[in-house]
Scaffold this active site. Structure first.
Site, mmCIF file in Angstrom:
data_model
loop_
_atom_site.group_PDB
_atom_site.id
_atom_site.type_symbol
_atom_site.label_atom_id
_atom_site.label_comp_id
_atom_site.label_asym_id
_atom_site.label_seq_id
_atom_site.Cartn_x
_atom_site.Cartn_y
_atom_site.Cartn_z
ATOM 1 N N LYS A 212 -72.456 -79.613 -39.938
ATOM 2 C CA LYS A 212 -73.256 -78.387 -39.940
ATOM 3 C C LYS A 212 -74.703 -78.733 -40.294
ATOM 4 O O LYS A 212 -74.969 -79.368 -41.329
ATOM 5 C CB LYS A 212 -72.687 -77.379 -40.946
ATOM 6 C CG LYS A 212 -71.340 -76.806 -40.502
ATOM 7 C CD LYS A 212 -70.735 -75.892 -41.539
ATOM 8 C CE LYS A 212 -71.436 -74.571 -41.639
ATOM 9 N NZ LYS A 212 -70.753 -73.666 -42.611
HETATM 10 O O1 G3P Z 1 -69.956 -70.495 -43.774
HETATM 11 C C1 G3P Z 1 -70.727 -69.717 -44.641
HETATM 12 C C2 G3P Z 1 -71.111 -68.411 -44.082
HETATM 13 O O2 G3P Z 1 -69.944 -67.829 -43.592
HETATM 14 C C3 G3P Z 1 -71.827 -67.562 -45.089
HETATM 15 O O3 G3P Z 1 -70.971 -66.627 -45.633
HETATM 16 O O4 G3P Z 1 -70.273 -64.829 -47.152
HETATM 17 O O5 G3P Z 1 -71.908 -66.542 -47.931
HETATM 18 O O6 G3P Z 1 -72.614 -64.828 -46.275
HETATM 19 P P1 G3P Z 1 -71.475 -65.648 -46.815
#
Ligand code: G3P
Length: 226
Positions: A86
């Protein structure tokens, strides 16, 4: 639309990898930090649970071009095939993406918040772009609309796929599936909510009660086997 699990929690990964049709696991530095401990052992354990054929997405933490390239190669060597690196959507990230894609390494360009970023990532050769749906919706922006725009752009001849991320509700997952996301990565709680329904539970309980009233403790298998 393919489904991945967005966590590094080993118990959740064991459970969902056993019962749910997931094709892989995604992590980021925050997700790994949440579990803490020995991060290399954690990543090895995740790979061991999901096996060599499922996708494991791991984010770089280096910020300089040469160091990111070195880190990306080290990640893939450490975790084996079907490991995706990533790379955040930045200028240096685009250059890294071009280089790694040319080397045959799968890149997921992450922290994507606009169709413009996705267009650039696709031109750089990203295997996936990962737009953050809830983080957009939470700012009164149209996260699902951004996914829809990216899907339309990618359908004009790119092999890049959308790996939608950052979900707070199961409804958001359905919404991006309907506008052309190729994959979504989902937390354990949102993935549970995709399956949960109280009427399913009461229906199953009703089937069991009706069967027992009519046939007692016998099961259909026992009756067939004689
Ligand atoms: O992979 C991370 C992405 O899904 C961010 O998720 O829940 O931190 O906005 P969040």
């Amino acid at each position: 639309m393919k489904l991945l699990l967005d966590t590094a929690n080993l118990e959740d990964i064991k459970y969902f990898n056993t019962y749910y049709p997931i094709v892989g696991v995604t992590t980021n530095p925050s997700i790994l930090a949440h579990e803490g401990g020995d991060v290399l052992e954690l990543l090895k354990n995740i790979r061991s649970i999901i096996g060599p054929d499922k996708e494991l997405h791991v984010q770089v933490v280096e910020t300089e071009y040469d160091r990111i390239i070195e880190e990306a190669h080290a990640i893939v060597k450490f975790l084996g095939k079907n490991t995706f690196v990533k790379i955040p959507a930045t200028g240096v990230g685009l250059k890294v993406t071009s280089h790694l894609s040319d080397m045959g390494i799968g890149v997921t360009v992450t922290a994507v918040l606009s169709a413009g970023q996705a267009l650039l990532a696709a031109n750089a050769g990203a295997h996936y772009v990962a737009p953050y749906v809830s983080r957009l919706e939470n700012l009164c922006d149209d996260g699902v609309g951004v996914i829809s725009d990216i899907a339309e752009i990618l359908s004009t001849g790119y092999s890049t796929e959308i790996l939608a991320a950052s979900f707070k509700t199961a409804k958001e997952v359905l919404d991006v599936a309907l506008v052309g996301a190729h994959a979504s990565t989902i937390s354990a709680s949102v993935l549970r909510n995709l399956l949960a329904h109280t009427t399913t539970d009461t229906s199953i309980a009703g089937f069991a009660a009706d069967w027992k009233n009519a046939f007692g403790e016998h099961t259909l298998l026992e009756l067939i086997k004689g």
